[in-house]
Scaffold this active site. Sequence first.
Site, PDB file in Angstrom:
ATOM      1  CG  HIS A 185       2.748   7.870  -0.387  1.00 47.14           C
ATOM      2  ND1 HIS A 185       2.089   8.637   0.523  1.00 47.14           N
ATOM      3  CD2 HIS A 185       2.155   6.601  -0.142  1.00 47.14           C
ATOM      4  CE1 HIS A 185       1.385   7.912   1.555  1.00 47.14           C
ATOM      5  NE2 HIS A 185       1.436   6.505   1.020  1.00 47.14           N
ATOM      6  CG  HIS A 198      -0.450   0.330   2.254  1.00 45.33           C
ATOM      7  ND1 HIS A 198       0.352  -0.505   3.376  1.00 45.33           N
ATOM      8  CD2 HIS A 198      -0.282   1.529   3.080  1.00 45.33           C
ATOM      9  CE1 HIS A 198       0.870   0.344   4.130  1.00 45.33           C
ATOM     10  NE2 HIS A 198       0.163   1.461   4.305  1.00 45.33           N
ATOM     11  CG  ASP A 199       2.697   3.556   2.882  1.00 47.21           C
ATOM     12  OD1 ASP A 199       1.846   4.142   2.233  1.00 47.21           O
ATOM     13  OD2 ASP A 199       2.904   3.370   4.122  1.00 47.21           O
ATOM     14  CE  LYS A 218       7.570   4.732   3.376  1.00 47.68           C
ATOM     15  NZ  LYS A 218       7.516   4.207   4.799  1.00 47.68           N
TER      16      LYS A 218
END
Length: 181
Positions: A167, A138-139, A142
């Site tokens: 992000h 999910h990140d 980032k």
Amino acid sequence: APLFARIIGLAQVMEIFWGDGGPAHALAVARERSGRWFDPDLVDALDDLEHDSRFWTRLGTARLDENVLALVPSELEVAADDGRLDRIADAFALIIDAKSPFTFDHSRRVATYALAINARLGQAGVDAVRLRRAALLHDLGKLTVPNRVLDKPGKLDADEWALIRQHPAYTLSILERVPAF
């Protein structure tokens, strides 16, 4: 530590201090920590970069979506079974969370919480395998946020918040290129 680990450790610290004070600051920190934090031979290798203005300019204008993703052929296919997809998701979660000391093991914890919530939903829940992978990744976007922003000790300014807010769009852009995810 293996050579790859030593290079990455130096590069990570260089990126943080470059973002904080530019090339001269990053190089000064590396030299100051040579022999204690960093392999002196690796710090010596930085001498070639000191006057390479093209290198430092590219760092300042680097965009993951344009510079890296554009290099991935759209027709690239890799056969992947469930085990391989899980290992890939696990590996990327480690990479994502290693970007900042404040997010160590974050993606794995998100996956644990998501699976626990899903289990409580019973029949109304979703496919647990896909949910776990999604939580681990999910990140992913980032990785496009500079460490100077992620690790900033004080309040973020408007531009820094804008970077943070972008992000999820980068995560989507990356994962859309990998149909299995």
